[in-house]
Scaffold this motif. Structure first.
Motif, PDB file in Angstrom:
ATOM      1  N   PHE A  40      49.669  54.776  29.807  1.00  0.00           N
ATOM      2  CA  PHE A  40      49.983  53.456  29.247  1.00  0.00           C
ATOM      3  C   PHE A  40      50.371  52.482  30.366  1.00  0.00           C
ATOM      4  O   PHE A  40      49.958  51.312  30.347  1.00  0.00           O
ATOM      5  CB  PHE A  40      51.120  53.566  28.232  1.00  0.00           C
ATOM      6  N   ILE A  41      51.153  52.955  31.317  1.00  0.00           N
ATOM      7  CA  ILE A  41      51.530  52.110  32.450  1.00  0.00           C
ATOM      8  C   ILE A  41      50.295  51.692  33.235  1.00  0.00           C
ATOM      9  O   ILE A  41      50.137  50.530  33.625  1.00  0.00           O
ATOM     10  CB  ILE A  41      52.515  52.857  33.368  1.00  0.00           C
ATOM     11  N   ILE A  42      49.407  52.654  33.456  1.00  0.00           N
ATOM     12  CA  ILE A  42      48.204  52.384  34.244  1.00  0.00           C
ATOM     13  C   ILE A  42      47.305  51.373  33.543  1.00  0.00           C
ATOM     14  O   ILE A  42      46.790  50.439  34.175  1.00  0.00           O
ATOM     15  CB  ILE A  42      47.450  53.707  34.504  1.00  0.00           C
ATOM     16  N   VAL A  43      47.110  51.559  32.243  1.00  0.00           N
ATOM     17  CA  VAL A  43      46.249  50.624  31.492  1.00  0.00           C
ATOM     18  C   VAL A  43      46.843  49.226  31.513  1.00  0.00           C
ATOM     19  O   VAL A  43      46.130  48.229  31.695  1.00  0.00           O
ATOM     20  CB  VAL A  43      46.060  51.121  30.044  1.00  0.00           C
ATOM     21  N   ALA A  44      48.167  49.127  31.340  1.00  0.00           N
ATOM     22  CA  ALA A  44      48.823  47.817  31.370  1.00  0.00           C
ATOM     23  C   ALA A  44      48.752  47.198  32.762  1.00  0.00           C
ATOM     24  O   ALA A  44      48.532  45.990  32.912  1.00  0.00           O
ATOM     25  CB  ALA A  44      50.276  47.955  30.920  1.00  0.00           C
ATOM     26  N   MET A  45      48.930  48.020  33.787  1.00  0.00           N
ATOM     27  CA  MET A  45      48.877  47.517  35.153  1.00  0.00           C
ATOM     28  C   MET A  45      47.461  47.089  35.531  1.00  0.00           C
ATOM     29  O   MET A  45      47.265  46.071  36.211  1.00  0.00           O
ATOM     30  CB  MET A  45      49.359  48.604  36.132  1.00  0.00           C
ATOM     31  N   GLY A  46      46.483  47.839  35.087  1.00  0.00           N
ATOM     32  CA  GLY A  46      45.098  47.517  35.423  1.00  0.00           C
ATOM     33  C   GLY A  46      44.549  46.341  34.646  1.00  0.00           C
ATOM     34  O   GLY A  46      43.634  45.659  35.110  1.00  0.00           O
ATOM     35  N   GLY A  47      45.105  46.106  33.466  1.00  0.00           N
ATOM     36  CA  GLY A  47      44.608  45.026  32.614  1.00  0.00           C
ATOM     37  C   GLY A  47      44.093  45.602  31.311  1.00  0.00           C
ATOM     38  O   GLY A  47      43.215  46.464  31.316  1.00  0.00           O
ATOM     39  N   PHE A  48      44.666  45.145  30.207  1.00  0.00           N
ATOM     40  CA  PHE A  48      44.253  45.662  28.908  1.00  0.00           C
ATOM     41  C   PHE A  48      42.753  45.475  28.706  1.00  0.00           C
ATOM     42  O   PHE A  48      42.184  44.438  29.037  1.00  0.00           O
ATOM     43  CB  PHE A  48      45.018  44.955  27.790  1.00  0.00           C
ATOM     44  N   LYS A  49      42.102  46.511  28.164  1.00  0.00           N
ATOM     45  CA  LYS A  49      40.676  46.517  27.856  1.00  0.00           C
ATOM     46  C   LYS A  49      39.795  46.546  29.101  1.00  0.00           C
ATOM     47  O   LYS A  49      38.576  46.409  28.994  1.00  0.00           O
ATOM     48  CB  LYS A  49      40.292  45.312  26.985  1.00  0.00           C
ATOM     49  N   SER A  50      40.372  46.710  30.281  1.00  0.00           N
ATOM     50  CA  SER A  50      39.582  46.770  31.513  1.00  0.00           C
ATOM     51  C   SER A  50      39.529  48.206  32.019  1.00  0.00           C
ATOM     52  O   SER A  50      40.526  48.741  32.515  1.00  0.00           O
ATOM     53  CB  SER A  50      40.179  45.856  32.588  1.00  0.00           C
ATOM     54  N   MET A  51      38.365  48.836  31.900  1.00  0.00           N
ATOM     55  CA  MET A  51      38.220  50.216  32.370  1.00  0.00           C
ATOM     56  C   MET A  51      38.193  50.274  33.896  1.00  0.00           C
ATOM     57  O   MET A  51      38.689  51.226  34.498  1.00  0.00           O
ATOM     58  CB  MET A  51      36.968  50.839  31.758  1.00  0.00           C
ATOM     59  N   TRP A  52      37.649  49.253  34.540  1.00  0.00           N
ATOM     60  CA  TRP A  52      37.703  49.179  36.005  1.00  0.00           C
ATOM     61  C   TRP A  52      39.146  48.991  36.456  1.00  0.00           C
ATOM     62  O   TRP A  52      39.571  49.552  37.475  1.00  0.00           O
ATOM     63  CB  TRP A  52      36.832  48.029  36.512  1.00  0.00           C
ATOM     64  N   GLY A  53      39.901  48.211  35.701  1.00  0.00           N
ATOM     65  CA  GLY A  53      41.310  48.027  36.022  1.00  0.00           C
ATOM     66  C   GLY A  53      42.082  49.329  35.929  1.00  0.00           C
ATOM     67  O   GLY A  53      42.960  49.606  36.750  1.00  0.00           O
TER      68      GLY A  53
END
Length: 288
Positions: A229-242
């Motif tokens: 969850f931290i990683i997805v939020a840090m990378g950008g919601f809905k961004s798989m590259w993020g």
């Protein structure tokens, strides 16, 4: 200098695994805009599948990873058909409770079948990639290095599928605007089923890879679920590259934090980096 290189390399290895775990979460979140609180428990199921295959056939977890992926693909599809399909369009709270309930069910099911014992596939029991290798003067665990390579390969195959196939592009269209995608003739239900199946399969493969060198127990997914969850939020919601970029970042931060201070504080440093990132860029690295 060699020590620093080894620390960063270890961080990149763990980061690649974190990235793969987070990509599965980002996929479901992006396509359906549903937060899957059972994500960590899917990972644990993958770990137990790999362990069960090993116990029955002595097949190395790295080789059994595709089996875990297939099993979790089915689990993901069943989850959508039996639970998620019924709460689509419901309030966010109902969706959260539904996925949380799925996680509790899987956790207790694993506890009922395998008990609460800590299971471990020991190095001497493993048929592939035991011991360590020397890379530019740094000693790296062979299993971890192989796991990182496989994680990168699986992530690469996934991105090729998403961006270069009709189904993958349909998933991207649904994530951007499901209503417009439906008007263009895309079967939304079919795409949602595939998204849940793929998201679960990816994290199932991650679990199988982790079982190579990580203790297996029913609540093992809590830590990895929180990190994802931290990683997805840090990378950008809905961004798989993020999710990919943030996962690698988290791995390196953990490695450096473990070296610079007590290893028990590494998650605190991850949270600190996350706070700094969202203060500078609230939408994350690659969020729109």
């Amino acid at each position: 200098m060699e020590l620093l290189f080894q620390i960063i390399l270890n961080g990149l290895i763990w980061g690649s695994i974190y990235a793969l775990i987070a990509i599965g979460l980002s996929l479901i979140w992006g396509v359906m805009d549903i937060v899957n609180f059972a994500h960590g428990d899917f990972l644990v199921v993958g770990m137990y599948v790999a362990y069960s295959v090993f116990a029955a056939t002595q097949l190395d977890p790295l080789i059994a990873a595709p089996i875990a992926g297939i099993v979790l693909f089915v689990v993901g599809m069943l989850t959508y058909y039996l639970i998620i399909r019924r709460v689509e369009g419901a309030s966010l709270l109902i969706q959260i409770v539904a996925t949380f309930a799925v996680g509790l069910f899987l956790k207790n099911l694993m506890q009922f079948i395998f008990k609460t014992d800590y299971l471990l596939i020991k190095d001497e029991q493993q048929s592939f990639f035991s011991g360590s290798v020397t890379l530019f003067g740094a000693d790296i665990n062979s299993a971890q290095l192989a796991t990182a390579v496989i994680s990168i390969i699986v992530a690469g195959i996934f991105f090729v599928f998403v961006y270069n196939t009709r189904t993958g592009r349909s998933m991207l269209a649904v994530s951007e605007n499901p209503y417009a995608a439906k008007l263009m003739g895309i079967n939304i239900t079919k795409i949602n089923v595939i998204a849940w199946g793929l998201g679960a399969a990816i994290v199932g493969i991650s679990g199988a890879l982790l079982s190579k060198f990580y203790y297996i127990f029913p609540t093992a997914g809590a830590h990895f679920g929180l990190l994802s969850f931290i990683i997805v939020a840090m990378g950008g919601f809905k961004s798989m590259w993020g999710a990919l970029v943030a996962g690698i970042t988290v791995g390196v931060v953990e490695a450096l934090a473990s070296f610079a201070s007590n290893s028990s504080l590494k998650v605190a440093f991850v949270f600190l980096v996350y706070i700094v990132v969202v203060l500078i860029r609230p939408k994350g690295f690659l969020g729109k």
